[in-house]
Scaffold this active site. Structure first.
Site, PDB file in Angstrom:
ATOM      1  N   LYS A 108       0.911  -1.302   0.179  1.00 25.89           N
ATOM      2  CA  LYS A 108       0.133   0.188  -0.119  1.00 25.89           C
ATOM      3  C   LYS A 108       0.863   1.162  -0.024  1.00 25.89           C
ATOM      4  CE  LYS A 108      -4.293  -1.227   1.799  1.00 25.89           C
ATOM      5  NZ  LYS A 108      -5.598  -1.067   2.769  1.00 25.89           N
ATOM      6  N   LYS A 189      -9.298  -8.955  -7.834  1.00 31.31           N
ATOM      7  CA  LYS A 189     -10.184  -9.422  -7.005  1.00 31.31           C
ATOM      8  C   LYS A 189     -11.271  -8.022  -6.822  1.00 31.31           C
ATOM      9  CE  LYS A 189      -8.890  -7.939  -2.369  1.00 31.31           C
ATOM     10  NZ  LYS A 189      -8.898  -7.952  -0.863  1.00 31.31           N
ATOM     11  N   LYS A 192     -13.457  -2.767  -2.870  1.00 33.41           N
ATOM     12  CA  LYS A 192     -14.307  -1.530  -2.484  1.00 33.41           C
ATOM     13  C   LYS A 192     -13.890  -0.400  -3.164  1.00 33.41           C
ATOM     14  CE  LYS A 192     -14.752  -2.870   2.220  1.00 33.41           C
ATOM     15  NZ  LYS A 192     -13.607  -2.684   3.022  1.00 33.41           N
TER      16      LYS A 192
HETATM   17  P1  AMP Z   1     -11.847  -5.556   2.720  1.00 25.10           P
HETATM   18  O1  AMP Z   1     -12.885  -5.332   1.500  1.00 25.10           O
HETATM   19  O2  AMP Z   1     -10.765  -5.678   2.293  1.00 25.10           O
HETATM   20  O3  AMP Z   1     -11.844  -4.410   3.979  1.00 25.10           O
HETATM   21  O4  AMP Z   1     -12.173  -6.765   3.221  1.00 25.10           O
HETATM   22  C1  AMP Z   1     -13.342  -7.178   4.435  1.00 25.10           C
HETATM   23  C2  AMP Z   1     -13.633  -8.444   4.314  1.00 25.10           C
HETATM   24  O5  AMP Z   1     -14.487  -8.767   3.148  1.00 25.10           O
HETATM   25  C3  AMP Z   1     -12.464  -9.489   4.530  1.00 25.10           C
HETATM   26  O6  AMP Z   1     -12.950 -10.542   5.537  1.00 25.10           O
HETATM   27  C4  AMP Z   1     -12.218  -9.708   3.212  1.00 25.10           C
HETATM   28  O7  AMP Z   1     -11.402 -11.223   3.290  1.00 25.10           O
HETATM   29  C5  AMP Z   1     -13.396 -10.036   2.461  1.00 25.10           C
HETATM   30  N1  AMP Z   1     -13.279  -9.627   1.203  1.00 25.10           N
HETATM   31  C6  AMP Z   1     -12.859  -8.416   0.355  1.00 25.10           C
HETATM   32  N2  AMP Z   1     -12.801  -8.636  -0.808  1.00 25.10           N
HETATM   33  C7  AMP Z   1     -13.318  -9.925  -1.162  1.00 25.10           C
HETATM   34  C8  AMP Z   1     -13.541 -10.636  -2.368  1.00 25.10           C
HETATM   35  N3  AMP Z   1     -13.385  -9.922  -3.585  1.00 25.10           N
HETATM   36  N4  AMP Z   1     -14.016 -12.005  -2.344  1.00 25.10           N
HETATM   37  C9  AMP Z   1     -14.240 -12.281  -1.130  1.00 25.10           C
HETATM   38  N5  AMP Z   1     -14.075 -11.854   0.067  1.00 25.10           N
HETATM   39  C10 AMP Z   1     -13.646 -10.501   0.207  1.00 25.10           C
END
Ligand code: AMP
Ligand code: TRP
Length: 321
Positions: A108, A189, A192
């Site tokens: 990051k 992937k 957000k």
């Molecule tokens: P983040 O969006 O990175 O803050 O992740 C929040 C939660 O959502 C974490 O537990 C991640 O493992 C899960 N997560 C985030 N993006 C994905 C994705 N594309 N597919 C599956 N799980 C996700």
């Protein structure tokens, strides 16, 4: 045994967050578990304050709408005094090298104009979130496992240096670590914070928008409706989403479709149905200011009270406070 996890309001929650994290948290539903909106973590990179406040509120509503008990949620910054204090104590038990070694920090900080010091120290804040609540299990994706490992080291180090206070936490990574990928670029992937949201299905998207996004999903020109993640990553991603929504294995759900178009309609239907109750409940909560405020306030009080004795013991043992 307390489970705790957080989700950062760096953007709107998407179907990947739902299938990979939020829905699991809601289904596990064990009393005493805690799930929170980690808004302080969103400050580690450039962000807009008014948008952050709005996203935090929205995410809190989404957690409850997804079926997590209202008495298991809170917003991290409502505990800013407690986690802030514990972060300082833990920073003084953490070496610079340990923090600088974190893979996510390295990734990051690359290409950022100003690398915020908070980006370096954020895994220590995450350790404070975990250790303050005495969490034994921390459900996270692979990318966060290293941070939980750091929390373990800091807990052990504090306990042996100053005295036993902290539960040593363990990361629990989901058995099928399937990652939902971006519909317009299956090479990455779903995220957000992606600038272009054409390939990101947000949990609060209206049904017709979901359908449009799914219809436009990138596939391939092979024309074979099969589940082959290596050769047909875009199609496999759609199949995996469908599989997660209907609760059947990918190879089973893919059978019976004769065209990509037909499969896409089924995926759109399944996603719309999966998200419908969540969207309806979240909208109702977001419209009912008083109710959401009440949930938030009660969550903050509960979590503060729960962590109070650990914080005061840690300060006392560390020779301060
Ligand atoms: P983040 O969006 O990175 O803050 O992740 C929040 C939660 O959502 C974490 O537990 C991640 O493992 C899960 N997560 C985030 N993006 C994905 C994705 N594309 N597919 C599956 N799980 C996700
Ligand atoms: N850092 C996590 C993420 O970006 C969110 C998070 C913050 C968290 N504090 C936590 C997860 C404590 C588990 C435990 O996904």
């Amino acid at each position: 045994m307390t489970r705790l996890s957080g989700i950062t309001p760096s953007g709107h929650a998407h179907i990947g967050n739902h299938l990979g994290a939020i829905r699991r948290w809601a289904r596990q539903g064990r009393p005493g578990d805690l799930y929170f909106v980690s808004d302080l973590h969103a400050m580690t990179v450039s962000y807009n304050p008014a948008r952050l406040r709005k996203l935090s509120r929205e995410l809190l509503a989404v957690l409850v709408a997804a079926g997590i008990e209202p008495d298991q949620v809170f917003v991290q910054s409502d505990l800013v005094r407690e986690v802030g204090a514990l972060t300082w104590v833990l920073e003084c038990a953490c070496s610079f090298g340990e923090a600088a070694r974190m893979t996510q920090f390295k990734q990051k900080s690359e290409g950022q104009g100003m690398v915020r010091l908070g980006l370096l120290t954020y895994p220590v804040l995450m350790a404070a979130d975990i250790l303050l609540q005495g969490a034994a299990e921390v459900p996270v994706g692979d990318d966060q496992a290293q941070h939980v490992e750091l929390a373990r080291s800091l807990a052990r180090r504090f306990n042996t240096t100053y005295g036993e206070v902290f539960t040593v936490p363990e990361a629990v990574t989901p058995p099928t670590a399937a990652r939902v990928r971006d519909l317009s670029d299956p090479g990455r992937k779903m995220s957000k914070s992606t600038q272009d949201s054409a390939g990101v299905v947000f949990v609060l998207d209206e049904p017709d928008l979901i359908r449009r996004k799914v219809r436009r999903a990138v596939t391939d020109s092979l024309g074979r409706v099969e589940y082959r993640p290596q050769e047909q990553p875009g199609l496999a991603n759609l199949v995996e989403i469908l599989s997660a929504c209907v609760g059947k294995p990918p190879r089973e759900v893919v059978a019976g479709f004769s065209s990509y178009g037909e499969l896409k309609e089924a995926v759109a239907d399944a996603v719309i149905e999966e998200l419908r109750p969540l969207r309806e409940r979240a909208s109702a909560l977001l419209a009912d200011r008083a109710e959401l405020d009440r949930i938030r306030k009660a969550g903050a009080e509960r979590a503060t009270e729960r962590g109070a004795h650990r914080l005061s013991s840690a300060l006392r043992l560390a020779g301060v406070g």
